[in-house]
Structure formats: C-alpha cells, structure tokens
Design an enzyme around this catalytic site. Sequence first.
Site, short mmCIF file in Angstrom:
data_model
loop_
_atom_site.label_atom_id
_atom_site.label_comp_id
_atom_site.label_asym_id
_atom_site.label_seq_id
_atom_site.Cartn_x
_atom_site.Cartn_y
_atom_site.Cartn_z
N THR A 347 0.82 -1.22 0.00
CA THR A 347 0.00 0.00 0.00
C THR A 347 0.85 1.27 0.00
OG1 THR A 347 -0.19 -0.26 2.40
CG2 THR A 347 -2.02 -1.07 1.08
N ASP A 348 0.17 2.41 -0.11
CA ASP A 348 0.83 3.72 -0.20
C ASP A 348 0.82 4.46 1.14
OD1 ASP A 348 0.95 3.28 -3.04
OD2 ASP A 348 -1.14 3.87 -3.14
N SER A 373 1.43 8.71 5.15
CA SER A 373 0.86 8.68 3.81
C SER A 373 2.01 8.91 2.83
CB SER A 373 -0.20 9.77 3.63
OG SER A 373 -0.57 9.87 2.27
N ARG A 374 2.25 7.94 1.95
CA ARG A 374 3.39 8.07 1.04
C ARG A 374 3.09 9.01 -0.13
NH1 ARG A 374 3.65 2.29 2.03
NH2 ARG A 374 5.08 1.98 3.76
N VAL A 375 1.84 9.41 -0.27
CA VAL A 375 1.51 10.44 -1.27
C VAL A 375 1.71 11.82 -0.65
CG1 VAL A 375 -0.33 11.39 -2.71
CG2 VAL A 375 -0.06 8.92 -2.51
#
Length: 501
Positions: A347-348, A373-375
């Site tokens: 997941t991101d 959150s990698r975004v």
Amino acid sequence: MKNEEVNGWLDKTLDEAFNDLDQVLQDCTVAITLAETGVITTIFNGIAKISGLPEVGYEELVRFPGDLLGIAYNLDPEEVGVILLGDHTHLKAGDRVQRTGRVMDVAVGKGLLGRVINPLGKPLDGKGELHFDKLLPIEPPAPTIIDREAVTVPLQTGIKVIDALIPIGKGQRELILGDRQTGKTTIAIDTIINQKDQDVICIYCAIGQRASSVAKAVAQMEETGALSYSVIVVSEGNDAAGLNYIAPYAATSIAEYFMHQGKDVLIVYDDLSKHAWAYREISLILRRPPGREAFPGDIFYIHSRLLERSTHLREELGGGSLTALPIIETEGQNLSAYIPTNLISITDGQIYLSPGLFELGILPAIDIGKSVSRVGDKAQLAVYKEASGKLKLEYAQFKELESFARFGTRLDEKTRDILTHGQRIVEVLKQEQSNPLSVIQQVVELLSLNQHLLDDVPVEKIKGVEKKLLRITSQIPDDIIDSINKGDELSPENKKSILEI
C-alpha cells in the site's frame, strides 16, 4: 359394410396417419450437444476433488447438483481440486459435475447502488430482484502503468487527524491496521459517510464478519443516507471459505465498472486478515505447501493483484479513480507479523490505531508517529499546509517530553509551553463517531490551534470552545470558502479575516 370396403377404409386411414407422422418428424429437429462431465471423488470442508474433467481450465467455473458453483483451482493429472462457493452439505461422492466454459463473474451496474449482495451477486436485503447492466469477471488484469495518472486530488475523510496529517488522495491505497476493537471499521464507515454530495461512489466489502457487525454497519449507513450511493458486498463468517476468498475480487469488479465510467470510487475491504485466513484454509486442504505462519507462498500475490487494481486513470480513459482502504487486524500490536508487513509494503501508507490511545479515550485512536501517507501533501488541499503548520512535529515533541514529565522532574518554561500546547493538540484532534467535519470547519480549528490561540483555554473547556468555533464558520464569507475548496493557498488577507472572526 363389405370386407373390401373395410379394408379400403383402414388402408386410407393408415396412409393419412403415416403422412401426418412423416410431417411431424420433418418439423422436429433434435439438438445433440456434447458436455464434459466429471465425478466427485472426495468432498471435504469447502473443497471437492473431481475426476473426469481433463480439459477444464484454471479458475473455470464448474456446476454441481443443486446449482452450486465451484472454481477449478488445482489442476492435477488425475483429478481437479475445486473451491466450492456455498453450502455443500447436499453433495456426496459420485455426484456428477459439469463444466460451464466461463470464469467467475459478478453483476455490475447502477442498479446495485443501495443494495446489499453476496459475492455471487445475489441480494441479501430483501428488496427484490437485482437489476444490473452486465456481468464482469472478478479478476481482470490491473491497469497498466501507462494508463495511470499521478494521485493529486484529495479524498476528504472528514476526520481532522487524517485530512491534516495523513492525507489520502483519489487513487491511493491507504492501509488501516490495529488490534481488534480499536475503531478500524469506524474510520472506514465515517469516510464513506463523508462522501455524501461529493460525487463519490462507495463499495463496502465485509469479509468473514459477524452478521451483527454487518447489520450495524448497514443500519449506520442507512441512517446517514450513505447507502444511496453505496454497494455493500457481504460474506459472513459462517459462509464457505470460497465465498470469503472471492468477496474482495467481486467487490473490486463492481467498483471498476464505475471507475471506467469516469467516476471516483472508494472501496473498503473489511478486513483482509479474514481473507488471508480463508485462503490459508483453502490452500492447506488442497495440500499446497505451507510457508511462514502456515500461509501458502503466493499469499503476497493474492493481495498485490487485488490492490494493484486501485488507481487514478488517465483523462483519455475517463479520468476515473479507485481509492482503496484495506483493513488488517493485528495481534498484540505486532506490526511485523506476516500479513501486516505484506500489506504495508503493497500500500501507499498506513493508519495505525493504538489500543493504548483507545483505552485513554483518545478517539480516533490514531498513532500519528506510526502512521504515514506516502503520497503526502501532493494529494492535500493547499490550505492544510498553512492551517496545520508544524503540527506533526509539535505533537512528536510533546509525546517525547510527556514521558519525561511523568518522572516529576523540574521543567523549564519552554518545556511547559510545549506540554501545554501538546495537550491542546491531543484534545482538538479528538473527534466523535459519525461526525465528519467539512474542510472549512477543520481549517478554523487547526488554524486556531496552530496560532496557539487555545493554549490559555483549560483542557476540560476545549470541547466547548470547539463547538463555538464550528458555529462561527457560518460567518466566513463564501468567496473564502470557495477559494479553499478549490485548492487555492490561504492568502494572508483570508487568514487574517478568519482569525479576526
């Protein structure tokens, strides 16, 4: 009548009868069809072994007596291992099985909105027949890299701590994990409720859940009006392991139908722990070699091929998006267990819910330090950068100093200020269930917190002050609210206007 006359009459009658029979036979056509059928040799706990289907394909549907379906999964030289999709108590060794020549598919379409169905597409809500547009296979290939667009548009959850510190974008896959009874499903349901009037279609997939838990979620969505733009796919804990296994794939196909029409879709998998357990049960009965924690070697693949289908499509393909919120249950806060580490790597980002915070009454019990959150702010409204500021850093400093303060050591003034401000951060980030906040409501609270306007307010009075802050949002000019919702940065003039109000 003379004998000659009798014989003539009989001959004439027989001739007419044979002519009529010839005409009937000419009008009849007999259709001869060839069907490949097999025989059940063994049946046990949701799995059947079949002989006599040499041409059956991988994942092809086969039909059992009583209109029960199964998926051909193990293709051995002498027999086929089939996953049964339903109650098999009426089956016995020796029963005949037929090939269907098709893979598992599910009904999709706008007629599913507001309905509760099982993974086979059969209604469970007692609202009559299901109206659908077409059937789609439950496992089509995921969109290619070239078909994907960057995740830049925020998906507002209505939960302050997530929207400000762990933002989720449309097309992102954000894992929700934590021990049992820490509020994982609550966060997912609240996010679905917040999509009202946002033109986002929601799919809630309950995998192996208790009937009472599912009924509670359905009732909550119905009360808040969220059911009208949602589809609920349910496989209960007492259903066959095969139904639990196909449930998330079927739900994703329903979501993809809307995504390919250019819609924004949110899907919740509640939860993939149960899905992994169902697949482990199936694999062990099929005699597949077990690996770590007795899971089969391809357990990572079954989840990665599911979650890779969530994306943001290019404008040329409609620009639709599919945002996934998979849920995982940890045991004893063990984030390094097999399934949690698999999902974290797929997941991101992840939202971790801490039992310790839950017991202290800090709800939602999100551990900001272990959540990410990698975004990041690429999928966050610009106003949050100004409103939340150094909130995450200040919270981290507070948590570190809080542990030292427990020893009763003498604290300097700067340290006391950090502790005072941190206590207000914790109090403001608390939020009641089913009470999502709009962007402007969140901005007003976060801005007040960021500017240290609440530091002089006693902790026990923070909630009362918050209610007053939410009431005054109605006094903020519409042009400022529109500018914030469009993603514009908070100008110094607008910031000053909000602070003055």
